[in-house]
Design a protein around this motif. Structure first.
Motif, short mmCIF file in Angstrom:
data_model
loop_
_atom_site.label_atom_id
_atom_site.label_comp_id
_atom_site.label_asym_id
_atom_site.label_seq_id
_atom_site.Cartn_x
_atom_site.Cartn_y
_atom_site.Cartn_z
N HIS A 380 63.43 -36.25 -46.61
CA HIS A 380 62.30 -35.75 -45.82
C HIS A 380 61.81 -34.45 -46.46
O HIS A 380 62.60 -33.63 -46.92
N ASP A 381 60.50 -34.29 -46.47
CA ASP A 381 59.89 -33.05 -46.96
C ASP A 381 58.68 -32.79 -46.07
O ASP A 381 57.69 -33.53 -46.12
N HIS A 382 58.78 -31.78 -45.22
CA HIS A 382 57.77 -31.56 -44.19
C HIS A 382 56.36 -31.44 -44.77
O HIS A 382 55.42 -32.12 -44.31
N GLN A 383 56.19 -30.59 -45.78
CA GLN A 383 54.86 -30.39 -46.35
C GLN A 383 54.35 -31.66 -47.01
O GLN A 383 53.20 -32.05 -46.82
N ARG A 384 55.21 -32.32 -47.80
CA ARG A 384 54.80 -33.56 -48.45
C ARG A 384 54.44 -34.62 -47.42
O ARG A 384 53.41 -35.31 -47.54
N ASP A 385 55.25 -34.76 -46.38
CA ASP A 385 55.01 -35.79 -45.38
C ASP A 385 53.73 -35.52 -44.59
O ASP A 385 53.05 -36.46 -44.16
N GLN A 386 53.41 -34.24 -44.39
CA GLN A 386 52.13 -33.91 -43.75
C GLN A 386 50.95 -34.36 -44.61
O GLN A 386 49.95 -34.87 -44.09
N GLU A 387 51.08 -34.17 -45.92
CA GLU A 387 50.02 -34.61 -46.82
C GLU A 387 49.88 -36.12 -46.81
O GLU A 387 48.77 -36.66 -46.80
N TYR A 388 51.01 -36.83 -46.77
CA TYR A 388 50.96 -38.29 -46.71
C TYR A 388 50.31 -38.76 -45.40
O TYR A 388 49.53 -39.71 -45.37
#
Length: 534
Positions: A380-388
């Motif tokens: 999990h990567d909060h910033q990456r997952d927000q972008e996705y």
């Protein structure tokens, strides 16, 4: 939610949320006390506005009394008590027997009511196939076979437009017609107040959402519930706009919280080596000739313009006779409800093929899990997952807009609103809606001509999609069909033909139905089409 999974999912949701907050509690000694106090505050404010149910008031009063002298361990216990309570309230149920009943006996009974309120005689009622009558009024189209091909390759997240409280019922029955599994979906707590509707919702997989609850941990429980359900293989239905469209337009700004659960569930599935880890997002549009709650919704939109009540408890859906009248008009006017599935997406907004494989923008197969690996391990990567999640939201909006089906009522309402603006160029919208401007009616021939230009511009733009009955009809027939609908169900005619003129009677509703074509920049192309025809 199947009975055997209810306790399991409540325990999992409670444990996950509790674990997160216990980790955050290490940041400061007052973290848990502040979180508990904030939740008590929001719940008590809610209970001041609404009568408490059961032991709600005493539960929060007891927490407030214990909090000042509680230890860190007791704080953990209190938080767990609240989480368990929220999870138990939210969790849905599913009963195979009730599902079979609802998709067989109920449609037959509904069909009998519809026919009884039209011209059918007693002999017709006895010989009628109820299922086929309901099916006749629901047109399912689009990427149907594509969606069905993914059932055994992962979990579906269906994300439709939202115009009416009938949407979840319509989409649920459409899924049954396609032989899709039942869809788990969230329904506002106010919809469980009617005993009959509540019985079926409680047993068809609906989980309860109390939009009056503003405490952050309640919203966290809702989101975690959706995530765990996806991980457990329950196909989900989310309304990405969050609530019904007040204006009548297709959603363009989505609530990304629930959309983001697709990324979280996918990563968790990979971490646990689940057999079918993929989550597929399926945009879907639901289009009606008439919308049951249109009068209430557009009034709310115009009164507040973005500051709506959000929860409307006294609309047409709360009045059984209005529902019956609405369904009766659909039957007697041979009305249509178009359910249109768009191309399925992966967890970063790429299209997927019939095998469930992700395709990059050039149409090349790409390994989905490569998007969530770090050093070869799913993380999990909060910033990456927000972008996705933003990528998914953008792709869903494109899918909804591309597959938005517009009916004769939308086309004619758009044409009439355009004519009103042309004839009253110096009148602002609110005054125009209130007064109707300088001209109370238009020649029928001009309305037909304007409608033809609207249809031509939609065809030229390639979107939105014209309903089948609009594509197959002449502009004259489209106008006549819309006017028949406009004078049938609403408390007063939206527009009405008298002699050779068409009178605009309820301009608020004209705007509502016209807004289904908003955002496509059709005004310019209609003007060009009219100019070319002259």
């Amino acid at each position: 939610m199947r009975p055997e999974d209810r306790e399991r999912i409540q325990l999992e949701v409670t444990s996950r949320v509790l674990e997160r907050h216990m980790a955050l509690a290490a940041t400061g000694p007052d973290y848990l006390a502040t979180l508990i106090n904030d939740t008590i505050y929001h719940e008590r404010r809610r209970l001041e506005r609404d009568p408490p149910k059961g032991d709600e008031a005493s539960f929060y009063a007891g927490l407030a009394k214990r909090l000042p002298r509680a230890s860190q361990l007791e704080h953990k216990q209190m938080l767990e008590e609240m989480l368990r309570r929220f999870a138990a309230e939210v969790v849905g149920n599913f009963d195979e027997r009730v599902y079979r009943l609802s998709t067989s006996v109920v449609p037959t009974g509904l069909s009998l009511l519809l026919k009884a309120s039209s011209a059918a005689g007693p002999r017709d009622l006895l010989s009628m196939d109820g299922i086929s009558v309901v099916r006749d009024h629901i047109e399912v189209q689009g990427e149907v076979e594509h969606v069905k091909s993914l059932l055994n390759k992962g979990t579906l997240m269906v994300v439709p437009t939202h115009s009416s409280h009938l949407d979840s019922i319509v989409l649920g029955y459409a899924a049954h017609l396609l032989e899709l599994p039942p869809l788990l979906y969230g329904a506002g707590l106010n919809l469980f107040t009617n005993p009959l509707i509540s019985f079926f919702m409680n047993n068809l997989g609906a989980y309860r959402v109390d939009r009056k609850k503003s405490a952050s941990i309640y919203k966290e429980v809702l989101k975690e519930y959706a995530t765990v359900a996806l991980e457990m293989g329950y196909h989900n239905l989310f309304f990405p706009g969050g609530t019904r469209s007040r204006s009548g337009s297709v959603e363009s700004h989505l609530k990304k919280g629930l959309l983001g659960t697709s990324v979280t569930a996918y990563v968790n599935n990979l971490k646990h080596d689940r057999i079918r880890p993929n989550v597929y997002i399926v945009p879907c549009t639901i289009s009606y000739d008439l919308v049951l709650e249109a009068e209430t919704l557009i009034d709310d939109h115009l009164k507040e313009m973005g500051k709506s009540r959000y929860i409307i408890e006294d609309d047409e859906f709360s009045k059984p006779r209005r529902i019956l009248n609405f369904m009766s008009e659909i039957a007697s006017l041979d009305g249509r409800i178009a359910v249109t599935f768009a191309k399925p997406l992966d967890i970063v907004g790429n299209y997927v093929d019939l095998e469930g494989r992700s395709l990059d923008p050039r149409g090349r197969v790409v390994e989905t899990k490569s998007y969530v690996l770090r050093n070869g391990v799913p993380e999990h990567d909060h910033q990456r997952d927000q972008e996705y999640t933003q990528e998914i939201a953008d792709a869903v909006v494109r899918g909804l807009r591309r597959n938005n089906v517009v009916m004769s009522t939308n086309i004619v309402a758009f044409s009439l609103m355009r004519m009103l603006r042309q004839k009253n160029p110096n009148t602002d919208l609110y005054r125009l809606l209130r007064t109707g401007g300088n001209i109370p009616s238009f020649p029928h021939g001009e309305v037909v001509h304007e409608t033809a230009a609207t249809i031509d511009s939609v065809n030229a733009a390639g979107q939105p999609r014209l309903a089948e009955e609009v594509r197959a009809a002449t502009p004259l027939a489209v106008v006549d069909d819309a006017l028949r609908h406009f004078k049938s169900y609403h408390t007063r005619p939206v527009a009405e033909r008298r002699g050779d003129r068409v009178f605009h009677e309820d301009r608020n509703l004209l705007l509502y139905y016209a807004n289904r074509l908003a955002g496509y920049d059709l005004e310019r192309s209609v003007a060009a089409a009219r100019g070319a025809a002259q």
